[in-house]
Design an enzyme around this catalytic site. Structure first.
Site, PDB file in Angstrom:
ATOM      1  N   GLY A 536       0.831  -1.189   0.000  1.00 60.10           N
ATOM      2  CA  GLY A 536       0.000   0.000   0.000  1.00 60.10           C
ATOM      3  C   GLY A 536       0.868   1.242   0.000  1.00 60.10           C
ATOM      4  O   GLY A 536       1.993   1.231   0.495  1.00 60.10           O
ATOM      5  N   GLY A 539      -0.389   8.668   1.860  1.00 59.99           N
ATOM      6  CA  GLY A 539       0.153  10.012   1.839  1.00 59.99           C
ATOM      7  C   GLY A 539       1.374  10.162   2.731  1.00 59.99           C
ATOM      8  O   GLY A 539       2.199  11.041   2.527  1.00 59.99           O
ATOM      9  N   PHE A 540       1.490   9.324   3.710  1.00 61.32           N
ATOM     10  CA  PHE A 540       2.568   9.517   4.662  1.00 61.32           C
ATOM     11  C   PHE A 540       3.585   8.397   4.648  1.00 61.32           C
ATOM     12  O   PHE A 540       4.384   8.278   5.544  1.00 61.32           O
ATOM     13  CB  PHE A 540       1.988   9.724   6.058  1.00 61.32           C
ATOM     14  CG  PHE A 540       1.202  10.994   6.111  1.00 61.32           C
ATOM     15  CD1 PHE A 540       1.841  12.198   6.342  1.00 61.32           C
ATOM     16  CD2 PHE A 540      -0.159  10.989   5.863  1.00 61.32           C
ATOM     17  CE1 PHE A 540       1.127  13.376   6.342  1.00 61.32           C
ATOM     18  CE2 PHE A 540      -0.865  12.165   5.874  1.00 61.32           C
ATOM     19  CZ  PHE A 540      -0.237  13.366   6.109  1.00 61.32           C
ATOM     20  N   GLY A 541       3.543   7.590   3.611  1.00 59.19           N
ATOM     21  CA  GLY A 541       4.565   6.568   3.507  1.00 59.19           C
ATOM     22  C   GLY A 541       4.011   5.264   2.965  1.00 59.19           C
ATOM     23  O   GLY A 541       2.809   5.123   2.734  1.00 59.19           O
ATOM     24  N   VAL A 543       3.358   1.077   2.881  1.00 59.62           N
ATOM     25  CA  VAL A 543       3.052  -0.034   3.771  1.00 59.62           C
ATOM     26  C   VAL A 543       3.629  -1.301   3.149  1.00 59.62           C
ATOM     27  O   VAL A 543       3.412  -1.575   1.972  1.00 59.62           O
ATOM     28  CB  VAL A 543       1.531  -0.200   3.947  1.00 59.62           C
ATOM     29  CG1 VAL A 543       1.246  -1.269   5.009  1.00 59.62           C
ATOM     30  CG2 VAL A 543       0.884   1.115   4.333  1.00 59.62           C
ATOM     31  N   ASP A 653     -11.559   9.152  10.177  1.00 62.46           N
ATOM     32  CA  ASP A 653     -11.435   8.758   8.773  1.00 62.46           C
ATOM     33  C   ASP A 653     -12.067   7.386   8.563  1.00 62.46           C
ATOM     34  O   ASP A 653     -11.422   6.464   8.052  1.00 62.46           O
ATOM     35  CB  ASP A 653      -9.968   8.777   8.344  1.00 62.46           C
ATOM     36  CG  ASP A 653      -9.827   8.834   6.821  1.00 62.46           C
ATOM     37  OD1 ASP A 653     -10.842   9.123   6.140  1.00 62.46           O
ATOM     38  OD2 ASP A 653      -8.724   8.597   6.311  1.00 62.46           O
TER      39      ASP A 653
END
Ligand SMILES: *[C@@H]1O[C@H](CO)[C@@H](O)[C@H](O)[C@H]1NC(C)=O
Ligand SMILES: *[C@@H]1O[C@H](CO)[C@@H](O)[C@H](O)[C@H]1NC(C)=O
Ligand SMILES: *[C@@H]1O[C@H](CO)[C@@H](O)[C@H](O)[C@H]1NC(C)=O
Ligand SMILES: *[C@@H]1O[C@H](CO)[C@@H](O)[C@H](O)[C@H]1NC(C)=O
Length: 885
Positions: A536, A539-541, A543, A653
């Site tokens: 995956g 937006g922040f890195g 997976v 979210d």
């Protein structure tokens, strides 16, 4: 009672239990016939917590008498040096260097509670808490306390207020004299005795004392095959009283009329090293019809919360509670049970083992077996002797473990709702023991501990070459650690004393909750972050999927470097995340933080996201029943976030890609990335914040007015419920304008009376009954209400989904009549029978769509103290989402 109802969270914890329909606010199921509360050292009578506390410094001689020898130093009435947080009875004290006695006449014939309240602080500068050392004796023969120094009794997390509780039975016509005797000192060290409050409150005759006429209720001495009785001439000290799985039930509000305090089990007693334990709340009324136990035995709040493994935990371990007690005494341990899981309906559905002090107490515990049906409370008592070579403080543990596979049970899971532990007076009529030391129990192997012996042989081969590097890393890591943590200990020391640490500082890393991975371990698991391991991109890195300990699949979220998040925030958030444990939340396994990298390691979810089974993939569509089970699971996870944890947490979210599925199709809510600790207290009912979240799921109140509440999650969840029903994304730009938004289309259809079936996913259309569809749609409408206050709560959603699932199952039953399925669902249909007293069989019988008024509402608003970490920056976005897109 070792602990006090007045700890520092006192004002900040607001516990609201509203049983709207079925339980018309029964406050007290027992009314004591003798009920005296004394505000010591005070000339005023004050009303606090709905009772009158009479001052002992004016004439209340009709109620009790205060006696002190004339020849000695007269006692003093003093206020604590700081009156902050000193509510009745802690705002004043009776203090003396000599003996003094409170004498009560015309005591009732029923047993009584004696409660002594102490505020261990300085009084008048000349009375230092360390010099308060004294004994307390009743009627010149029963010793309650000896060499007692209240200041040694308080925990870090309460503010020096200690309450001790005893149960005694007075002979008819006898007085009750409670005498305080300071220890003998010398000229340079004068010891004094003091007390802030005294209560004498009667209790039902056979609440804790044994009724010899009732042959049905007997209990055993563990380890001896012998019956045990609590007779009139025995005095008890309540050493612990715990609401398992729930919050504190304070003496003043929610007990059944006897003003007992029930602590939360979480912070002090529950061994959290592997805490899959679950908090569960269930809306149906409890039932005492079977005459199992009287309804004053424990408050409903105790029976409505429990702990278990979580239904599909796979590892065997003991769910353990530890209690520090004095050796050399017998203890009566009372365990409270009430089956509250809707899936468990019959005898032998959930059988488990109980160990007390590591002695097998039950090899086939079965709450329903004992009580006859779900939602009927029951308790079991055990007597256990705590022997030891010397008089010392020892650990009395209560452990629950699943039964061996040889025993046949439907759910290999455990259950416990409450624990009471009483010390039994010894042969010299003594209850006094040692002052506590808050000992550290022997550490067992933790399943989460980095495997020390399991290192693979590859590592062994290169060990020489790498060891220098590892050593260097360890040193660097240690230094980083030291800098970061105020109460630093090496990982090994932390492991050994984690029990103690928990009490010492809330900012200590939760090593017992959460594993620390070295960057080397992470690199090994992901082949140095090789691209083919990526599952995956968020937006922040990225997976990654990786394997730890050679075989366990995990999702590894590598936060992009250069993020704004500081290391302290990172650690704070890990601490918070790692305390969130629920069967329907993706668990944080551990983290890695070597200064540059910030990495989180989660349970790997085999089947990916819910969305992949709704649309846009080749997956076989889910049946309606599967969909209901999945959203019900997710709803439970969100409900836990909202109410079950220490703070109420807004997910922020909620969407179909944040609901993941494990190999058994169990739904797990992931990505608390945007989560933020919820409002604190009543004054702040929402969190103002920059709008975050995902398009198509946003609560209109949130993006229009930046008002973020728990109900914002309910809105987003409503969107998910629609996606599940209609199998289409919330927004489809390709459609004509008025159908772009799923929500708008649904609401319009409803308003205009257009047949909703047109929107339903063709794959499931035929299997949904009208009734089920109607109730589902009403729930969705309520979730999507523009006004957050009008939306149902997550607990209502859980109830409504349970109901929809029942409808679906009974439908299946009628379809497949005569098959095996039938037996199963027949039980299902019976189930609502115990749901209400009045014989009406459903929780949601109304068609008004107003679920709120037809279900017992349980809402817990817990607030945070200022020193608790807040979720702060964006970097945690999509943190738990292994398939972030
Ligand atoms: C205080 O009480 C203790 C225990 O009953 C007794 O031994 C002692 O003499 C008493 N002291 C006085 C001054 O009465
Ligand atoms: C309690 O104290 C009163 C007054 O000193 C005395 O008369 C009475 O005998 C005492 N009762 C007991 C049971 O010790
Ligand atoms: C008084 O008692 C304290 C504590 O027991 C002791 O340390 C101290 O030496 C004693 N002082 C005298 C003068 O006896
Ligand atoms: C649970 O505790 C009991 C009693 O101490 C012990 O016999 C048993 O082995 C424990 N089980 C596990 C899995 O640790």
């Amino acid at each position: 009672m070792e602990t006090s109802k007045n700890n520092k969270f006192h004002l900040k914890f607001i516990l609201l239990y509203i049983f709207l329909l079925f339980s018309p606010l029964v406050v007290n199921s027992y009314i004591p016939d003798y009920n005296i509360a004394i505000n010591c050292g005070n000339s005023e009578n004050t009303i606090a917590h709905n009772r009158t506390w009479v001052g002992d410094d004016n004439d209340n001689s009709n109620i009790f008498s205060f006696i002190e020898p004339k020849s000695t130093n007269p006692s003093l009435t003093l206020q604590p040096n700081s009156l902050v947080n000193a509510q009745t009875p802690f705002s004043s004290a009776r203090i003396s260097l000599s003996n003094f006695t409170y004498s009560f006449s015309s005591i009732t014939t029923s047993p009584v509670f004696i409660r002594l309240h102490f505020y261990a602080t300085s009084y008048n500068h000349s009375f230092d808490p360390s010099n308060a050392i004294f004994s307390v004796i009743v009627n010149n023969n029963l010793t309650l306390l000896e060499n007692f120094n209240p200041s040694l009794w308080h925990h870090e997390d309460d503010d020096e207020k200690i309450t001790k509780e005893y149960c005694i039975q007075i002979q008819p016509n006898e007085k009750l004299n409670i005498t305080f005797i300071p220890n003998k000192g010398n000229t340079s060290n004068l010891y004094y005795a003091f007390v802030n409050g005294i209560e004498v409150v009667s209790m039902p005759s056979f609440l804790y004392y044994t009724n010899l006429d009732d042959s049905n209720y007997r209990f055993k001495f563990l380890d001896f095959d012998q019956e045990y009785q609590i007779l009139k001439d025995i005095a008890l000290e309540t050493v612990y009283r715990v609401n398992v799985g729930g919050t504190q039930v304070a003496a003043n509000d929610d007990d059944t009329g006897m003003f007992r305090n029930w602590d939360s089990d979480l912070s002090r007693y529950l061994e959290k090293r592997y805490p899959q334990s679950e908090f569960s709340v269930f809306g149906n009324p409890l039932n005492y019809l079977h005459n199992t136990i009287p309804n004053y035995t424990a408050p409903e709040n105790v029976y409505r919360t429990a702990r278990s493994y979580g239904m599909d935990a796979t590892e065997d371990y003991n769910v353990t509670w530890n209690f520090e007690v004095d050796s050399g005494f017998t203890y009566m341990v009372r365990l409270h049970f009430c089956e509250i899981d809707y899936k468990i309906k019959n005898k032998e559905d959930r059988i488990f083992q109980i160990f007390i002090d590591d002695i097998m107490a039950e090899k086939a515990a079965d709450a329903i077996g004992w009580s006859g049906a779900p939602l009927i409370p029951v308790h079991k008592d055990y007597a256990v002797i705590m022997n030891s070579q010397q008089i010392e403080r020892v650990n009395l543990s209560v452990k629950l473990q699943r039964v061996p596979l040889t025993i046949n049970t439907k759910y290999r899971d455990v259950l416990l709702n409450g624990i009471e532990i009483f010390k039994v007076s010894d042969t010299s009529y003594n209850l006094a023991g040692l002052n506590p030391k808050y000992l550290t129990p022997k550490e067992q192997e933790s399943p989460n501990q980095p495997p020390k012996s399991k290192k693979s042989h590859i590592v062994m081969i290169v060990v020489v070459g790498v060891s220098c590097l590892l050593l260097a890393l360890a040193v660097v890591g240690t230094i980083v650690f030291v800098r970061r943590r105020r109460t630093f200990e090496t990982p090994l020391e932390m492991e050994e004393s984690s029990w103690k640490i928990r009490k010492e500082s809330s900012s200590t890393l939760p090593s017992h909750l959460c594993r620390y991975f070295t960057i080397a371990e992470i690199r090994a698991a992901t082949n140095n972050f090789e691209d083919i391991f990526i599952i995956g991109v968020g937006g922040f890195g990225n997976v990654y999927k990786g394997y730890i300990d050679g075989a366990i699949p995990v999702a590894i979220k590598r936060l992009k470097s250069g993020s704004q998040q500081g290391e302290n925030e990172f650690l704070n958030e890990i601490e918070l995340l790692s305390q969130l444990r629920h069967n329907h939340l993706v668990s944080l396994i551990g983290y890695c933080n070597d200064g540059v990298e910030m990495i989180l390691v989660y349970d790997f979810m085999q089947r990916g996201t819910l969305r992949e089974y709704l649309y846009g993939s080749d997956n076989e569509p889910l049946t309606w029943k599967q969909r209901l089970e999945i959203v019900l699971g997710a709803a439970r996870g969100l409900h836990y976030l909202h109410t079950g944890a220490k703070h109420n947490i807004i997910h922020r979210d909620v969407k179909s890609t944040n609901i993941l599925l494990d190999e058994k199709w169990v739904a797990k809510v992931s990505d608390f990335g945007l989560s933020k600790v919820g409002p604190t207290g009543m004054s702040m009912t929402h969190v103002s914040t920059v709008v975050k979240g995902s398009l198509g799921y946003l609560d209109p109140e949130y993006y229009l007015r930046q008002r973020l509440t728990l109900k914002s999650d309910v809105y987003s969840f409503g969107v998910v419920l629609l996606e599940v029903l209609c199998a289409r994304p919330p927004l489809m730009r390709s459609l004509d304008k008025k159908n772009v938004s799923l929500v708008v289309r649904f609401q319009r259809c409803y308003k205009e009376g257009v047949i909703i079936e047109e929107m339903v996913d063709p794959f499931i259309k035929d299997s949904i009954t009208d009734e089920c569809l109607k109730s589902y749609c009403q729930m969705v409408l309520s979730c999507l209400h523009d006004d957050g206050n009008q939306r149902m709560s997550m607990s209502d959603v859980v109830g409504a989904l349970e109901f929809a699932l029942q409808l679906e199952m009974s439908e299946e039953d009628s379809k497949f009549g005569g098959t095996q399925e039938k037996g199963k669902s027949a039980k299902m249909i019976q189930y609502p029978k115990f749901a209400s007293d009045d014989g009406s069989d459903m929780r949601f019988t109304s068609s008004s769509g107003d679920y709120g008024s037809h279900t017992s509402k349980v809402s817990i608003i817990s607030a945070t103290s200022e020193d608790q970490p807040l979720f702060s920056t964006d970097v945690f976005s999509e943190v738990g989402n292994q398939r972030a897109r």
